[in-house]
Design an enzyme around this catalytic site. Structure first.
Site, PDB file in Angstrom:
ATOM      1  N   THR A  94       0.944  -1.333   0.005  1.00  0.00           N
ATOM      2  CA  THR A  94      -0.121   0.052  -0.039  1.00  0.00           C
ATOM      3  C   THR A  94       0.950   1.223   0.092  1.00  0.00           C
ATOM      4  O   THR A  94       0.723   2.163  -0.505  1.00  0.00           O
ATOM      5  CB  THR A  94      -0.948  -0.101   1.338  1.00  0.00           C
ATOM      6  N   ASP A 129      -0.308  -6.776   4.808  1.00  0.00           N
ATOM      7  CA  ASP A 129      -0.991  -8.227   4.706  1.00  0.00           C
ATOM      8  C   ASP A 129       0.048  -9.218   5.159  1.00  0.00           C
ATOM      9  O   ASP A 129      -0.323  -9.944   5.944  1.00  0.00           O
ATOM     10  CB  ASP A 129      -1.566  -8.516   3.285  1.00  0.00           C
TER      11      ASP A 129
END
Length: 304
Positions: free
Chosen positions: A14, A90
């Site tokens: 991200t 993640d």
């Protein structure tokens, strides 16, 4: 005084992502764009190494090992004060633990990332990168600097999907174990989560798929059902290592329950307790041990 040199290893995630016209984010930015003014604000010099540019949910163990390799290459330079790894959230906990398992250097390796994309109106990346760079100078070991916290890699978990304070270490620091580097392919290691009334189909399927190891995420303190116990016994008879952890966010595995499907029964069938390690990091440790040809016995729990 010489300004400390920090190597920044980038992997995508991200923190390297932008949002397209359809509102979908993907990693588009190269390494140099991710440090910005943070280096000057942190009082360090940086050398950027782009290891990967991917969403961290796609990372394989080979990919994570690429990150380990780039970190080791950076630390081979005695002029480097520390390393920062920019990573997607993640699987940040897994890569952090793989680094920790192979880190015998006094200098710090600090992982960070962001919950918001780089083109967000209020990005969280700049503060996280500044914190990581400063921690790389003053800290030691493998750490996670995120959302105002600095946490040890061993035991860290992503605690929230969207909060800017995304990571926690619910059980505090865990024991550390440094493993020797190993060559060769990574074994397949699967994670199976138990549910009430579960049968042995998923465990049997892992064995049939060629798994070298399975992490069983048990109920409560590490419990399942008689059918799962039987499947664990079949897996062990086939030479597949089974490690027992718990789906409960905090607390250790306790192999004390019986009644045919409890933790005591799973241990008797050959499952090895993971101590306080949760499933993601237990999988990393199991895979690393299997790859190195090391023991996956009762000592597993002493690492977590």
């Amino acid at each position: 005084m010489t300004t400390p040199l920090i190597v920044v290893v980038t992997t995508g995630g991200t923190i390297a992502s932008t949002v397209d016209a359809d509102g979908v984010s993907s990693p588009t930015l190269g390494g140099g764009a991710l440090v910005g003014a943070a280096a000057e604000e942190a009082g360090v010099r940086v050398r950027v190494v782009e290891a990967l540019r991917v969403d961290s949910s796609t990372l394989t163990l080979d990919d994570a090992w690429t990150v380990v390799t780039r970190v080791h290459e950076a630390l081979a330079d005695p002029g480097v004060a520390g390393v920062v790894v920019l990573h997607g959230t993640d699987s940040l906990a897994e890569t952090a633990y793989l680094l920790d398992l192979h880190h015998a250097d006094a200098r710090a390796v600090v992982l960070t990332g962001s919950q918001r994309t780089s083109d967000h109106d209020e990005p969280d990346a700049p503060a996280n990168v500044r914190s990581a760079l400063r921690t790389a100078v003053t800290g030691s070991g493998v750490l996670v600097a995120f959302g105002g916290r600095v946490l040890p890699a061993a035991g860290v978990v992503k605690r929230h999907t969207t909060d800017l304070d995304a990571f926690a270490a619910p059980d505090g620091p865990l024991p550390r174990a440094v493993l020797p580097a190993a060559d060769g392919p990574w074994p397949r290691v699967d994670v199976v989560t138990a549910h009430p009334g579960m049968d042995g189909v998923l465990l049997d399927a892992c064995v049939a798929a060629g798994a070298g190891g399975v992490v069983l995420e048990g109920l409560g303190s590490g419990n399942a059902t008689p059918a799962v116990v039987a499947a664990v016994a079949r897996a062990r008879a086939a030479g597949v290592a089974v490690v027992l952890t718990t789906r409960v966010p905090a607390g250790p595995v306790a192999t004390t329950y019986g009644d045919g499907g409890g933790g005591a029964d799973l241990a008797a069938a050959g499952a090895v307790p993971a101590g306080r390690l949760k499933a993601g990091q237990a999988r990393v440790l199991l895979a690393a041990l299997l790859r190195a040809g090391a023991d996956v016995g009762p000592g597993f729990a002493t690492r977590g």
